[in-house]
Design a protein around this motif. Structure first.
Motif, PDB file in Angstrom:
ATOM      1  N   LYS A 119      53.335  45.522  34.104  1.00 45.44           N
ATOM      2  CA  LYS A 119      52.219  46.434  33.869  1.00 45.44           C
ATOM      3  C   LYS A 119      52.454  47.442  32.753  1.00 45.44           C
ATOM      4  O   LYS A 119      51.499  47.927  32.161  1.00 45.44           O
ATOM      5  CB  LYS A 119      51.841  47.152  35.159  1.00 45.44           C
ATOM      6  CG  LYS A 119      52.923  48.071  35.711  1.00 45.44           C
ATOM      7  CD  LYS A 119      52.429  48.758  36.967  1.00 45.44           C
ATOM      8  CE  LYS A 119      53.549  49.544  37.614  1.00 45.44           C
ATOM      9  NZ  LYS A 119      53.108  50.179  38.848  1.00 45.44           N
ATOM     10  N   ALA A 120      53.698  47.796  32.452  1.00 43.68           N
ATOM     11  CA  ALA A 120      53.947  48.772  31.386  1.00 43.68           C
ATOM     12  C   ALA A 120      54.604  48.107  30.185  1.00 43.68           C
ATOM     13  O   ALA A 120      55.354  48.740  29.456  1.00 43.68           O
ATOM     14  CB  ALA A 120      54.804  49.915  31.913  1.00 43.68           C
ATOM     15  N   GLY A 128      57.112  52.611  46.115  1.00 44.83           N
ATOM     16  CA  GLY A 128      57.974  52.559  44.937  1.00 44.83           C
ATOM     17  C   GLY A 128      57.090  52.601  43.712  1.00 44.83           C
ATOM     18  O   GLY A 128      56.166  53.415  43.641  1.00 44.83           O
ATOM     19  N   ASN A 129      57.317  51.715  42.790  1.00 47.34           N
ATOM     20  CA  ASN A 129      56.461  51.659  41.608  1.00 47.34           C
ATOM     21  C   ASN A 129      55.445  50.542  41.702  1.00 47.34           C
ATOM     22  O   ASN A 129      54.836  50.157  40.728  1.00 47.34           O
ATOM     23  CB  ASN A 129      57.302  51.491  40.340  1.00 47.34           C
ATOM     24  CG  ASN A 129      57.705  52.851  39.803  1.00 47.34           C
ATOM     25  OD1 ASN A 129      57.051  53.862  40.090  1.00 47.34           O
ATOM     26  ND2 ASN A 129      58.772  52.877  39.036  1.00 47.34           N
ATOM     27  N   GLU A 138      44.425  54.361  47.019  1.00 46.12           N
ATOM     28  CA  GLU A 138      43.207  54.286  46.214  1.00 46.12           C
ATOM     29  C   GLU A 138      42.413  53.023  46.488  1.00 46.12           C
ATOM     30  O   GLU A 138      42.839  52.149  47.241  1.00 46.12           O
ATOM     31  CB  GLU A 138      43.538  54.384  44.716  1.00 46.12           C
ATOM     32  CG  GLU A 138      44.403  53.249  44.187  1.00 46.12           C
ATOM     33  CD  GLU A 138      44.665  53.362  42.692  1.00 46.12           C
ATOM     34  OE1 GLU A 138      44.669  54.473  42.149  1.00 46.12           O
ATOM     35  OE2 GLU A 138      44.876  52.307  42.064  1.00 46.12           O
ATOM     36  N   ASP A 163      51.508  43.864  40.669  1.00 47.25           N
ATOM     37  CA  ASP A 163      50.948  45.127  41.104  1.00 47.25           C
ATOM     38  C   ASP A 163      49.525  44.834  41.569  1.00 47.25           C
ATOM     39  O   ASP A 163      48.694  44.391  40.779  1.00 47.25           O
ATOM     40  CB  ASP A 163      50.946  46.046  39.877  1.00 47.25           C
ATOM     41  CG  ASP A 163      50.764  47.494  40.223  1.00 47.25           C
ATOM     42  OD1 ASP A 163      51.535  48.000  41.044  1.00 47.25           O
ATOM     43  OD2 ASP A 163      49.850  48.120  39.662  1.00 47.25           O
ATOM     44  N   PHE A 178      46.939  40.250  33.502  1.00 47.84           N
ATOM     45  CA  PHE A 178      46.000  40.587  34.571  1.00 47.84           C
ATOM     46  C   PHE A 178      45.454  39.294  35.162  1.00 47.84           C
ATOM     47  O   PHE A 178      45.083  38.377  34.424  1.00 47.84           O
ATOM     48  CB  PHE A 178      44.825  41.397  33.995  1.00 47.84           C
ATOM     49  CG  PHE A 178      45.212  42.759  33.483  1.00 47.84           C
ATOM     50  CD1 PHE A 178      44.989  43.891  34.238  1.00 47.84           C
ATOM     51  CD2 PHE A 178      45.808  42.904  32.236  1.00 47.84           C
ATOM     52  CE1 PHE A 178      45.345  45.148  33.768  1.00 47.84           C
ATOM     53  CE2 PHE A 178      46.174  44.160  31.753  1.00 47.84           C
ATOM     54  CZ  PHE A 178      45.939  45.292  32.523  1.00 47.84           C
ATOM     55  N   MET A 201      39.227  44.663  35.624  1.00 55.57           N
ATOM     56  CA  MET A 201      39.031  45.748  36.580  1.00 55.57           C
ATOM     57  C   MET A 201      37.811  45.507  37.469  1.00 55.57           C
ATOM     58  O   MET A 201      36.933  44.733  37.137  1.00 55.57           O
ATOM     59  CB  MET A 201      38.743  47.075  35.831  1.00 55.57           C
ATOM     60  CG  MET A 201      39.835  47.603  34.964  1.00 55.57           C
ATOM     61  SD  MET A 201      39.233  49.078  34.091  1.00 55.57           S
ATOM     62  CE  MET A 201      38.981  50.201  35.463  1.00 55.57           C
ATOM     63  N   SER A 204      36.318  60.575  45.705  1.00 59.36           N
ATOM     64  CA  SER A 204      35.775  59.613  44.738  1.00 59.36           C
ATOM     65  C   SER A 204      35.823  58.199  45.297  1.00 59.36           C
ATOM     66  O   SER A 204      36.294  57.951  46.403  1.00 59.36           O
ATOM     67  CB  SER A 204      36.577  59.666  43.432  1.00 59.36           C
ATOM     68  OG  SER A 204      37.778  58.937  43.562  1.00 59.36           O
ATOM     69  N   ALA A 205      35.341  57.253  44.466  1.00 58.59           N
ATOM     70  CA  ALA A 205      35.494  55.812  44.693  1.00 58.59           C
ATOM     71  C   ALA A 205      34.930  55.354  46.033  1.00 58.59           C
ATOM     72  O   ALA A 205      35.597  54.720  46.831  1.00 58.59           O
ATOM     73  CB  ALA A 205      36.973  55.406  44.576  1.00 58.59           C
ATOM     74  N   LEU A 211      49.539  58.134  47.118  1.00 57.99           N
ATOM     75  CA  LEU A 211      48.613  57.714  46.054  1.00 57.99           C
ATOM     76  C   LEU A 211      47.828  56.503  46.538  1.00 57.99           C
ATOM     77  O   LEU A 211      47.959  55.414  46.005  1.00 57.99           O
ATOM     78  CB  LEU A 211      49.379  57.381  44.771  1.00 57.99           C
ATOM     79  CG  LEU A 211      50.005  58.537  44.007  1.00 57.99           C
ATOM     80  CD1 LEU A 211      50.927  58.027  42.906  1.00 57.99           C
ATOM     81  CD2 LEU A 211      48.928  59.428  43.394  1.00 57.99           C
ATOM     82  N   ASN A 253      52.045  48.721  43.564  1.00 57.78           N
ATOM     83  CA  ASN A 253      50.884  48.880  44.425  1.00 57.78           C
ATOM     84  C   ASN A 253      50.822  47.729  45.408  1.00 57.78           C
ATOM     85  O   ASN A 253      51.006  46.575  45.035  1.00 57.78           O
ATOM     86  CB  ASN A 253      49.601  48.879  43.592  1.00 57.78           C
ATOM     87  CG  ASN A 253      49.360  50.206  42.921  1.00 57.78           C
ATOM     88  OD1 ASN A 253      49.664  51.259  43.472  1.00 57.78           O
ATOM     89  ND2 ASN A 253      48.827  50.162  41.725  1.00 57.78           N
ATOM     90  N   LYS A 264      50.657  52.945  47.146  1.00 56.78           N
ATOM     91  CA  LYS A 264      51.800  52.829  46.248  1.00 56.78           C
ATOM     92  C   LYS A 264      53.085  52.852  47.054  1.00 56.78           C
ATOM     93  O   LYS A 264      53.304  53.730  47.870  1.00 56.78           O
ATOM     94  CB  LYS A 264      51.768  53.990  45.258  1.00 56.78           C
ATOM     95  CG  LYS A 264      52.813  53.838  44.172  1.00 56.78           C
ATOM     96  CD  LYS A 264      52.274  54.308  42.843  1.00 56.78           C
ATOM     97  CE  LYS A 264      51.996  53.156  41.941  1.00 56.78           C
ATOM     98  NZ  LYS A 264      51.747  53.440  40.574  1.00 56.78           N
ATOM     99  N   PHE A 310      46.561  61.583  47.756  1.00 58.65           N
ATOM    100  CA  PHE A 310      45.264  60.917  47.835  1.00 58.65           C
ATOM    101  C   PHE A 310      45.258  59.958  49.019  1.00 58.65           C
ATOM    102  O   PHE A 310      46.115  59.089  49.125  1.00 58.65           O
ATOM    103  CB  PHE A 310      44.984  60.155  46.536  1.00 58.65           C
ATOM    104  CG  PHE A 310      44.882  61.058  45.337  1.00 58.65           C
ATOM    105  CD1 PHE A 310      43.660  61.581  44.952  1.00 58.65           C
ATOM    106  CD2 PHE A 310      46.015  61.405  44.621  1.00 58.65           C
ATOM    107  CE1 PHE A 310      43.563  62.435  43.856  1.00 58.65           C
ATOM    108  CE2 PHE A 310      45.931  62.257  43.521  1.00 58.65           C
ATOM    109  CZ  PHE A 310      44.704  62.771  43.140  1.00 58.65           C
ATOM    110  N   ARG A 358      45.721  45.556  42.854  1.00 53.03           N
ATOM    111  CA  ARG A 358      44.755  46.624  42.589  1.00 53.03           C
ATOM    112  C   ARG A 358      43.355  46.266  43.074  1.00 53.03           C
ATOM    113  O   ARG A 358      42.977  45.105  43.095  1.00 53.03           O
ATOM    114  CB  ARG A 358      44.659  46.863  41.079  1.00 53.03           C
ATOM    115  CG  ARG A 358      45.976  47.232  40.484  1.00 53.03           C
ATOM    116  CD  ARG A 358      45.873  47.319  38.988  1.00 53.03           C
ATOM    117  NE  ARG A 358      47.177  47.672  38.439  1.00 53.03           N
ATOM    118  CZ  ARG A 358      47.426  47.796  37.157  1.00 53.03           C
ATOM    119  NH1 ARG A 358      46.461  47.597  36.293  1.00 53.03           N
ATOM    120  NH2 ARG A 358      48.626  48.124  36.746  1.00 53.03           N
TER     121      ARG A 358
END
Lengths: 410, 214
Positions: free
Chosen positions: A155-156, A375-376, A357, A399, A162, A185, A316-317, A355, A378, A373, A335, A401
């Motif tokens: 992801k980074a 660790g790093n 979401e 990850d 995706f 998305m 939100s969301a 976190l 999702n 989340k 969150f 989402r």
């Protein structure tokens, strides 16, 4: 409270190795039910579904000695009533039809029904679980449904990838719908459960597409200048609400999917996005017009927006199904996922990550899929509306989402 | 926590003296720069140490006075690195885009949490790129806006587009034409770093300048 942690390792899928963990907190007010063995995998699938509802407690069939097989006598069945409230017996015939007997141990009442054969055998078991759940709780079951989500690897890194995926509601049968190097998305199901709308940056900028999950046929719905985001089908499937920035600012619009006619719904200097329909005439959305992101409601043709959330700095969301609304609520930098009745004051916090979401509520309003989340990474989580059962589904290589729970399948 | 603060104060102090001294030294360590920002976040969140607070305001006021006084002295804090370079008209050439010592090589503008407002320390950088656009009308760029992972994904798309538009608006005041600049809001989908915490988040809240063909 009696806390029991179950860990089940399911079959490895041909293309993806998924590990499914069930972590359940069972309480004494959940209803005990025993699923007697059924040839094939049906009994395991039914038990896992019912367990995930948070309303039923699975009693191991080995605790019941002397229950006769499917079709057999139920004389003396009430001797099990202090162990289990219900016993399920089933049999799959040569055509693949699943016959079920749901026996109430207290009064020896038997409910019999057949689930027709399906070339996707797991759906037969999910449909049986839906019927059993409905008979016991009087709430329509939503186990025979799907969840769409996005998985991102690297992801980074510039090698990020995706994938838009769909799976059964228990995470099984995961299939890839779309693969892209550019962001994908916001998947959203059509009301008939056959088409996914999503946002893809495959052309270098955002655009909204619709794609039939069976034929793969794909159509661009909106590729306007600026943002094309947050698609949401109206309940009748005729219009799609979305976020566009064609007037220079992020606003909610609706597009008539037959005529293409565009209607502006919001008009403010703030960020207005994440529309979700509440009935065919009303849209709930996120706006920071009051200084921080909060939920508002507005007529689908535009008009005066009414603020819905006042507690906490961040809400939100939203997602809406069966008169329930779920959303992200921010409290002191964390969150969480909240659920309440539309217009009600019965808000419950269903998650405990920092976190959490992208909540999506099942069509019966009784379960919420969301991302948490760890660790790093999702992870996809499904929680019952009473917060007592929680299931984590993870794809080790990615990850996860934005889960989107499908409507009831037809 | 104490250890963390101590570690963070060192780069802050370096940044402070570098700025005050108007040094010509070039620092190319992006981590050092981020440490300055992360340090500011620590100061903000604690909000107690009067000493640290005054250091922070010193940095800010120094940057601001540099911006006000003399644009020939560009203060570069892409990622916060105190990097001072000449960016007067003589440097504004297409060749300057490929010179790692030129301010034009700096292509990232960082933002505060949930904000699209430009921090004063990035004004010189933005203006320099804007003047290049004004000088070369055929030149085109994309401003890609990004957000950190906090907040919902679609909200972050809108927030990140607003960030890109903020940069575009300022470039417009310096003579860049609207047709030269494309803005895209990527939300939180394309992070530079994967970690959580302010140190990572700060790196991801950004607008990236990408020139077509350069």
């Amino acid at each position: 409270m009696n806390k029991i942690i179950f860990t089940l390792l399911f079959l490895l899928l041909p293309t993806l190795s998924f590990a499914l963990e069930l972590s359940l907190e069972e309480t004494d007010d959940s209803i005990p039910i025993t699923i007697m063995p059924i040839s094939g995998k049906a009994s395991g699938i039914i038990a896992a579904d019912l367990k995930r509802s948070g309303r039923l407690k699975i009693i191991n069939h080995s605790k019941l000695i002397g229950v006769s097989p499917f079709g057999g006598s139920i004389a003396g069945i009430n001797k099990f009533s202090d162990v289990t409230d219900y016993i399920v017996r089933g049999k799959v015939n040569q055509e693949g039809v699943l016959a079920i007997e749901l026996i109430s141990t207290s009064d020896a009442a038997v409910t019999r029904f057949n689930i027709p054969a399906n070339k996707r055998a797991r759906r037969v078991a999910h449909q049986a679980a839906d019927k059993i759940y409905q008979k016991i709780t009087r709430i329509k079951g939503a186990f025979d449904t799907r969840i769409a989500y996005v998985v991102v690897t690297n992801k980074a890194s510039p090698n990020r990838q995706f994938r838009l995926m769909i799976s059964d509601s228990d995470g099984e049968n995961a299939q890839t719908i779309l693969t892209s190097k550019e962001p994908v998305m916001s998947p959203e199901w059509s009301p008939n459960g056959r088409v996914l709308a999503y946002v893809s940056f495959e052309g270098g900028e955002s655009a909204i597409y619709m794609q039939n999950i069976f034929s793969g046929e794909k159509v661009m719905v909106s590729g306007r200048r600026g943002i094309n985001g947050a698609p949401a089908w109206s309940p009748d499937g005729k219009r799609m609400a979305m976020n566009l920035s064609i007037d220079g600012n992020s606003e909610i619009y609706t597009v008539n999917l037959e005529s293409g006619q565009l209607t502006q719904v919001t008009k403010s200097d703030a960020i207005d996005t994440e529309p979700v329909w509440s009935g065919t005439n009303s849209i709930i959305f996120t706006s920071n017009r009051g200084g921080s992101p909060q939920l508002y409601q507005i007529p689908a043709v535009g008009g005066k927006a009414r603020r819905l959330t006042f507690n906490d700095k961040y809400n939100s969301a939203a997602d809406v199904a069966n008169n329930k609304i779920t959303f992200v609520t921010g409290q002191r930098g964390a969150f969480h996922i909240a659920l309440k009745t539309l217009g009600g004051t019965d808000k419950v916090i269903l998650s405990n990550g920092r976190l959490d979401e992208s909540p999506s509520v099942s069509p019966n309003g009784a379960m919420v899929a969301y991302v948490t989340k760890k660790g790093n990474q999702n992870r996809l989580s499904v929680v019952s509306d009473n917060g007592r059962a929680r299931q984590f589904l993870s794809a080790p290589a990615g990850d996860i989402r934005e889960p989107a729970w499908s409507p009831y399948l037809r | 926590m104490n250890t963390l603060k101590t570690k963070l104060l060192i780069p802050i102090t370096i940044g402070f003296f570098t700025l005050v001294g108007c040094s010509q030294q070039v620092q190319n360590d992006p981590d050092a720069g981020v440490a300055v920002n992360a340090g500011e976040a620590v100061i903000n969140s604690s909000g107690k140490g009067a000493n640290r607070g005054s250091k922070k305001s010193n940095i800010r006021s120094t940057v601001s006075s540099n911006v006000r006084n003399n644009q020939s002295r560009a203060v570069k804090r892409g990622g916060g690195a105190a990097n001072i370079n000449r960016a007067d008209g003589s440097d504004l050439t297409l060749a300057g885009l490929k010179d790692p010592n030129n301010l034009l090589s700096q292509r990232i503008i960082y933002f505060d949490y949930d904000k699209a407002a430009i921090r004063p320390e990035f004004m010189v950088l933005i203006n320099t790129h804007a003047k290049l656009l004004a000088k070369y009308p055929q030149l085109r760029m994309t401003l890609g806006g990004h957000a950190d992972e906090r907040g919902s994904r679609e909200y972050n798309v809108a927030l990140s587009e607003n960030r890109a538009k903020s940069v575009k608006r300022i470039m417009g005041t310096q003579g860049a034409r609207a047709s030269q600049i494309r803005t895209v809001g990527y939300g939180e989908e394309v992070p530079i770093v994967a970690g959580k915490g302010e140190r990572s988040w700060q790196k991801n809240r950004r607008v990236e300048i990408k020139y077509d063909n350069y």
